[in-house]
Scaffold this motif. Structure first.
Motif: not given
Length: 287
Positions: A105-122
């Motif tokens: 995932l790109t930093p932009e995609q990660i930010a988009q997911l987190k902004n949607a309230g999703i926990s992202v495990e990188i």
């Protein structure tokens, strides 16, 4: 230049869930806690671990490399390759947690997911047996599971099937997507690592990563075995197709028709089946 994309991962703990948000189901030997997460996995090894942890039914989306267990694709939406991933399609699944490696995932995609309230495990992958065990532990920990040791014990049990080889054979891994797209594995690749675990030696030591196949590299490497994914071998016409590749006929592998084909996800995944993959390759290198 196109590169072989093999993605595996070690999970970092970034979020938590309450124990009350999980249920416990009984297995034949123990009890396995099942979370109530809605999970998207963007890596085949991670998907295998999640399935072994009892989370298969909680997977709502997976990437194209998530081919095992085969039942996953029947239950979770196939989101395709991460390089062409649609964040909108992922968000439509309304996941609570997304697992991915640092290459997915790109930093932009990660930010988009987190902004949607999703926990992202990188996570970052370490292509080793210990790295895989740590991956299992970390994913289990992120889901508040303590019942993961059986998975790592199974890896050790599988590795006990390895038998010493009389001599260390040189193995050339060729990645193929048709005769027009051929690459070989150099140093510091998952293929070099699995070959070493199985008791062999990578035939290429002049460069790192994956590079286009050249007759010069084949001849200089002079492998005792040529190793391929089974679908890759099929894409170039089987063993006869390999033997027709320029330079192969002059190598020990070509002269003796020592061509090995294995399932791609098993061979390169470095998931819970890493011991099984090494043992299978070890057995094939004895023939």
């Amino acid at each position: 230049m196109k590169k072989l994309f093999i993605s595996t991962a070690i999970l970092a703990l970034l979020a938590s869930c309450n124990n009350k948000d999980a249920e416990t189901v009984a297995t034949d030997k123990t009890e396995v806690a099942i979370s109530n997460e809605k999970i998207v996995s963007l890596n085949g090894a991670i998907t295998e671990i999640l399935a072994d942890l009892g989370e298969e039914n909680n997977l709502v989306g997976v990437d194209v490399t998530s081919t095992y267990p085969t039942s996953v694709k029947e239950k979770a939406k196939d989101l395709g390759h991460v390089r062409s991933l649609s964040i909108e399609a992922l968000l439509a699944l309304k996941p609570t947690k997304v697992f991915a490696t640092d290459k997915d995932l790109t930093p932009e995609q990660i930010a988009q997911l987190k902004n949607a309230g999703i926990s992202v495990e990188i996570v970052k992958q370490d292509f080793s047996v210990e790295g895989t065990k740590e991956l299992v532990k970390t994913i289990a920990t992120s889901l508040h599971k303590t019942d993961y040791e059986a998975i790592n014990t199974k890896i050790d049990t599988d590795l006990k099937a390895l038998k010493p080889l009389a001599t260390k054979p040189k193995v050339l891994f060729i990645y193929a997507r048709g005769a027009g797209n051929l690459m070989v594995a150099g140093k510091n690749t998952p293929m070099e690592k699995i070959i070493a675990i199985a008791g062999g030696e990578n035939a290429i030591s002049e460069f790192e990563d994956f590079k286009p196949l050249t007759p010069e590299a084949v001849v200089k490497g002079n492998p005792d075995y040529i190793l391929m994914f089974d679908k890759g071998l099929e894409s170039i016409g089987g063993v006869d197709g390999v033997l027709k590749l320029e330079g192969v006929a002059t190598t020990n592998a070509g002269k003796n028709k020592k061509i090995i084909a294995m399932d791609g996800a098993l061979l390169s995944g470095f998931g819970p089946r890493v011991g099984q993959a090494a043992a299978q390759l070890n057995q094939l290198l004895q023939k």
